[in-house]
Write a protein that holds these residues in place. Structure first.
Motif, PDB file in Angstrom:
ATOM      1  N   TYR A 162      -1.598   5.176   2.595  1.00 39.97           N
ATOM      2  CA  TYR A 162      -1.557   3.754   2.931  1.00 39.97           C
ATOM      3  C   TYR A 162      -0.649   3.585   4.145  1.00 39.97           C
ATOM      4  O   TYR A 162       0.554   3.819   4.047  1.00 39.97           O
ATOM      5  CB  TYR A 162      -1.004   2.919   1.769  1.00 39.97           C
ATOM      6  CG  TYR A 162      -1.912   2.821   0.556  1.00 39.97           C
ATOM      7  CD1 TYR A 162      -3.234   3.251   0.591  1.00 39.97           C
ATOM      8  CD2 TYR A 162      -1.430   2.290  -0.631  1.00 39.97           C
ATOM      9  CE1 TYR A 162      -4.053   3.150  -0.518  1.00 39.97           C
ATOM     10  CE2 TYR A 162      -2.248   2.188  -1.758  1.00 39.97           C
ATOM     11  CZ  TYR A 162      -3.554   2.615  -1.693  1.00 39.97           C
ATOM     12  OH  TYR A 162      -4.367   2.524  -2.798  1.00 39.97           O
ATOM     13  N   GLU A 163      -1.243   3.187   5.248  1.00 32.50           N
ATOM     14  CA  GLU A 163      -0.484   2.966   6.470  1.00 32.50           C
ATOM     15  C   GLU A 163      -0.106   1.497   6.593  1.00 32.50           C
ATOM     16  O   GLU A 163      -0.843   0.612   6.138  1.00 32.50           O
ATOM     17  CB  GLU A 163      -1.301   3.399   7.689  1.00 32.50           C
ATOM     18  CG  GLU A 163      -1.681   4.872   7.667  1.00 32.50           C
ATOM     19  CD  GLU A 163      -2.619   5.251   8.797  1.00 32.50           C
ATOM     20  OE1 GLU A 163      -2.548   4.619   9.880  1.00 32.50           O
ATOM     21  OE2 GLU A 163      -3.433   6.172   8.598  1.00 32.50           O
ATOM     22  N   LYS A 173       4.822  -2.703   1.053  1.00 31.71           N
ATOM     23  CA  LYS A 173       3.855  -1.998   0.197  1.00 31.71           C
ATOM     24  C   LYS A 173       4.586  -1.003  -0.706  1.00 31.71           C
ATOM     25  O   LYS A 173       4.227  -0.856  -1.889  1.00 31.71           O
ATOM     26  CB  LYS A 173       2.822  -1.262   1.055  1.00 31.71           C
ATOM     27  CG  LYS A 173       1.761  -0.513   0.224  1.00 31.71           C
ATOM     28  CD  LYS A 173       0.983  -1.460  -0.705  1.00 31.71           C
ATOM     29  CE  LYS A 173      -0.061  -0.721  -1.511  1.00 31.71           C
ATOM     30  NZ  LYS A 173      -0.766  -1.604  -2.474  1.00 31.71           N
ATOM     31  N   LEU A 174       5.596  -0.373  -0.183  1.00 29.16           N
ATOM     32  CA  LEU A 174       6.401   0.536  -0.994  1.00 29.16           C
ATOM     33  C   LEU A 174       7.063  -0.221  -2.145  1.00 29.16           C
ATOM     34  O   LEU A 174       7.085   0.258  -3.294  1.00 29.16           O
ATOM     35  CB  LEU A 174       7.469   1.191  -0.108  1.00 29.16           C
ATOM     36  CG  LEU A 174       8.316   2.309  -0.723  1.00 29.16           C
ATOM     37  CD1 LEU A 174       7.447   3.481  -1.146  1.00 29.16           C
ATOM     38  CD2 LEU A 174       9.369   2.761   0.287  1.00 29.16           C
ATOM     39  N   LYS A 175       7.558  -1.409  -1.866  1.00 30.24           N
ATOM     40  CA  LYS A 175       8.161  -2.250  -2.902  1.00 30.24           C
ATOM     41  C   LYS A 175       7.129  -2.648  -3.947  1.00 30.24           C
ATOM     42  O   LYS A 175       7.440  -2.726  -5.144  1.00 30.24           O
ATOM     43  CB  LYS A 175       8.780  -3.495  -2.260  1.00 30.24           C
ATOM     44  CG  LYS A 175       9.492  -4.410  -3.251  1.00 30.24           C
ATOM     45  CD  LYS A 175      10.109  -5.613  -2.536  1.00 30.24           C
ATOM     46  CE  LYS A 175      10.804  -6.526  -3.534  1.00 30.24           C
ATOM     47  NZ  LYS A 175      11.384  -7.726  -2.864  1.00 30.24           N
ATOM     48  N   MET A 176       5.901  -2.882  -3.521  1.00 29.19           N
ATOM     49  CA  MET A 176       4.832  -3.246  -4.444  1.00 29.19           C
ATOM     50  C   MET A 176       4.589  -2.121  -5.456  1.00 29.19           C
ATOM     51  O   MET A 176       4.362  -2.382  -6.642  1.00 29.19           O
ATOM     52  CB  MET A 176       3.557  -3.534  -3.654  1.00 29.19           C
ATOM     53  CG  MET A 176       2.397  -4.076  -4.470  1.00 29.19           C
ATOM     54  SD  MET A 176       1.008  -4.485  -3.349  1.00 29.19           S
ATOM     55  CE  MET A 176      -0.208  -5.051  -4.529  1.00 29.19           C
ATOM     56  N   PHE A 177       4.668  -0.882  -5.003  1.00 27.94           N
ATOM     57  CA  PHE A 177       4.527   0.259  -5.911  1.00 27.94           C
ATOM     58  C   PHE A 177       5.728   0.379  -6.844  1.00 27.94           C
ATOM     59  O   PHE A 177       5.566   0.521  -8.064  1.00 27.94           O
ATOM     60  CB  PHE A 177       4.388   1.559  -5.110  1.00 27.94           C
ATOM     61  CG  PHE A 177       2.978   1.921  -4.756  1.00 27.94           C
ATOM     62  CD1 PHE A 177       2.184   2.623  -5.647  1.00 27.94           C
ATOM     63  CD2 PHE A 177       2.439   1.565  -3.529  1.00 27.94           C
ATOM     64  CE1 PHE A 177       0.880   2.971  -5.324  1.00 27.94           C
ATOM     65  CE2 PHE A 177       1.138   1.904  -3.192  1.00 27.94           C
ATOM     66  CZ  PHE A 177       0.356   2.613  -4.092  1.00 27.94           C
ATOM     67  N   GLU A 182       3.055  -1.365  -9.547  1.00 25.75           N
ATOM     68  CA  GLU A 182       1.815  -0.641  -9.284  1.00 25.75           C
ATOM     69  C   GLU A 182       1.845   0.774  -9.884  1.00 25.75           C
ATOM     70  O   GLU A 182       0.848   1.236 -10.455  1.00 25.75           O
ATOM     71  CB  GLU A 182       1.538  -0.580  -7.777  1.00 25.75           C
ATOM     72  CG  GLU A 182       0.098  -0.242  -7.461  1.00 25.75           C
ATOM     73  CD  GLU A 182      -0.305  -0.573  -6.026  1.00 25.75           C
ATOM     74  OE1 GLU A 182      -1.401  -0.142  -5.632  1.00 25.75           O
ATOM     75  OE2 GLU A 182       0.461  -1.255  -5.306  1.00 25.75           O
ATOM     76  N   VAL A 183       2.981   1.467  -9.758  1.00 24.90           N
ATOM     77  CA  VAL A 183       3.070   2.808 -10.354  1.00 24.90           C
ATOM     78  C   VAL A 183       2.927   2.753 -11.881  1.00 24.90           C
ATOM     79  O   VAL A 183       2.136   3.511 -12.458  1.00 24.90           O
ATOM     80  CB  VAL A 183       4.373   3.525  -9.942  1.00 24.90           C
ATOM     81  CG1 VAL A 183       4.575   4.798 -10.764  1.00 24.90           C
ATOM     82  CG2 VAL A 183       4.346   3.876  -8.454  1.00 24.90           C
ATOM     83  N   PRO A 184       3.660   1.873 -12.591  1.00 25.30           N
ATOM     84  CA  PRO A 184       3.447   1.773 -14.047  1.00 25.30           C
ATOM     85  C   PRO A 184       2.007   1.441 -14.434  1.00 25.30           C
ATOM     86  O   PRO A 184       1.532   1.876 -15.484  1.00 25.30           O
ATOM     87  CB  PRO A 184       4.405   0.654 -14.464  1.00 25.30           C
ATOM     88  CG  PRO A 184       5.496   0.692 -13.446  1.00 25.30           C
ATOM     89  CD  PRO A 184       4.800   1.037 -12.162  1.00 25.30           C
ATOM     90  N   ASN A 245      -0.138  -6.016   3.553  1.00 29.17           N
ATOM     91  CA  ASN A 245       0.876  -4.981   3.763  1.00 29.17           C
ATOM     92  C   ASN A 245       0.288  -3.583   3.989  1.00 29.17           C
ATOM     93  O   ASN A 245       1.018  -2.602   3.993  1.00 29.17           O
ATOM     94  CB  ASN A 245       1.886  -4.958   2.612  1.00 29.17           C
ATOM     95  CG  ASN A 245       1.234  -4.785   1.249  1.00 29.17           C
ATOM     96  OD1 ASN A 245       0.056  -4.450   1.155  1.00 29.17           O
ATOM     97  ND2 ASN A 245       2.009  -5.014   0.185  1.00 29.17           N
ATOM     98  N   VAL A 246      -1.035  -3.494   4.179  1.00 29.96           N
ATOM     99  CA  VAL A 246      -1.676  -2.206   4.477  1.00 29.96           C
ATOM    100  C   VAL A 246      -2.604  -2.386   5.674  1.00 29.96           C
ATOM    101  O   VAL A 246      -3.478  -3.257   5.674  1.00 29.96           O
ATOM    102  CB  VAL A 246      -2.483  -1.685   3.262  1.00 29.96           C
ATOM    103  CG1 VAL A 246      -3.255  -0.420   3.640  1.00 29.96           C
ATOM    104  CG2 VAL A 246      -1.567  -1.408   2.084  1.00 29.96           C
ATOM    105  N   SER A 247      -2.421  -1.556   6.688  1.00 26.66           N
ATOM    106  CA  SER A 247      -3.290  -1.626   7.864  1.00 26.66           C
ATOM    107  C   SER A 247      -4.460  -0.659   7.753  1.00 26.66           C
ATOM    108  O   SER A 247      -5.512  -0.877   8.348  1.00 26.66           O
ATOM    109  CB  SER A 247      -2.497  -1.315   9.137  1.00 26.66           C
ATOM    110  OG  SER A 247      -1.956   0.001   9.089  1.00 26.66           O
ATOM    111  N   LYS A 248      -4.280   0.430   6.982  1.00 24.32           N
ATOM    112  CA  LYS A 248      -5.347   1.423   6.821  1.00 24.32           C
ATOM    113  C   LYS A 248      -5.141   2.178   5.523  1.00 24.32           C
ATOM    114  O   LYS A 248      -4.026   2.609   5.209  1.00 24.32           O
ATOM    115  CB  LYS A 248      -5.359   2.396   8.003  1.00 24.32           C
ATOM    116  CG  LYS A 248      -6.520   3.387   7.983  1.00 24.32           C
ATOM    117  CD  LYS A 248      -6.495   4.269   9.223  1.00 24.32           C
ATOM    118  CE  LYS A 248      -7.668   5.237   9.240  1.00 24.32           C
ATOM    119  NZ  LYS A 248      -7.648   6.102  10.451  1.00 24.32           N
TER     120      LYS A 248
END
Length: 262
Positions: A162-163, A173-177, A182-184, A245-248
């Motif tokens: 995820y870029e 996006k990292l915070k979202m995980f 998102e990880v749980p 929060n994701v470009s690609k």
């Protein structure tokens, strides 16, 4: 000190001790090296695979690295026969830097990998190597071996990148995980993740990468169907805190070689 004050002090001290203890016992975040060998033909592919199977993986084990994953694109991928992925979990950046020197002093490694190591310039064993270095997520600080039952050549390992548009947006996006859940969610839906990692050196930054694993293609599709239908995900994806929060988003489909540890 009166009794209420004493109780408050003792409670605060107790909670501090629990916090310190939890921090001390939490596993340190691993680092991951992902190498991608580019090969032009079957001869190069065989040479690299023999090196990985007979020299690199045994030497990594002797150096204290328990698990090394080796993966190849699924047969339907246009890059099948052209790429070999090597995933090496490492305890620290110092270990990453020291590993080549450690192997140079390993007589068994030098003997087993001679064809690859001493290949002449007119007949190299590969055309190029790409390398990406990652640090494990806080929510999954160490890698995991998937709990799968199917034959290795039937499995589908999906590695996603995820870029982000900018460094700041990527951090969202990292915070979202990590904080958004998102990880749980992946854990609850049994995606059998090998790792989640923040890319700290690579060619597509800013980005994060992770790898989930499945028994086969049908199992992969069923898992992602359950993900897209999940109420928690459908609530999370429209959360205004985590928009755009994701470009690609790139997916790589592969399977583990028979000699892969993972």
């Amino acid at each position: 000190m009166n009794n209420p004050q004493k109780r408050s002090f003792l409670f605060s001290f107790f909670m501090l001790a629990l916090t310190v203890g939890a921090m001390a016992s939490a596993p340190k975040r691993e680092y991951y090296e992902i190498k991608i060998y580019h090969v032009k033909d079957k001869t190069q592919e065989t040479t690299v695979e023999n090196y990985l199977k007979d020299a690199y993986i045994p030497a990594a084990h002797r150096a204290g690295i328990k698990d090394v994953g080796v993966f190849k694109p699924v047969p339907t991928d246009s890059m099948s026969g052209k790429l070999i992925y090597v995933f090496t979990p490492i305890a620290s950046l110092d270990q990453l830097v020291a590993l080549p020197k450690t192997m140079e002093k390993d007589a068994k490694y030098l003997a087993a990998g001679k064809e690859y190591i001493d290949a002449p310039f007119k007949n190299p064993p590969y055309t190029r190597i790409e390398t990406t270095i990652l640090q494990a997520f806080t929510t999954m600080p160490t890698h995991s071996k998937p709990n799968l039952k199917s034959a290795k050549n039937e499995r589908v390992y999906e590695m996603r990148s995820y870029e982000g548009h900018t460094e700041k947006i990527y951090q969202n996006k990292l915070k979202m995980f990590n904080d958004g859940g998102e990880v749980p969610l992946f854990v609850r839906l049994n995606f059998n993740a090998v790792f989640y990692g923040e890319v700290i050196a690579g060619s597509h930054q800013p980005n994060l990468m992770y790898m989930t694993t499945f028994e086969n293609k049908a199992d992969r599709d069923a898992h992602w169907k359950s993900f897209s239908d999940d109420a928690e995900w459908n609530k999370l994806k429209v959360n205004p805190d985590y928009q755009n929060n994701v470009s690609k988003n790139t997916s790589f489909y592969m399977y583990p070689t028979e000699y892969s540890d993972i």
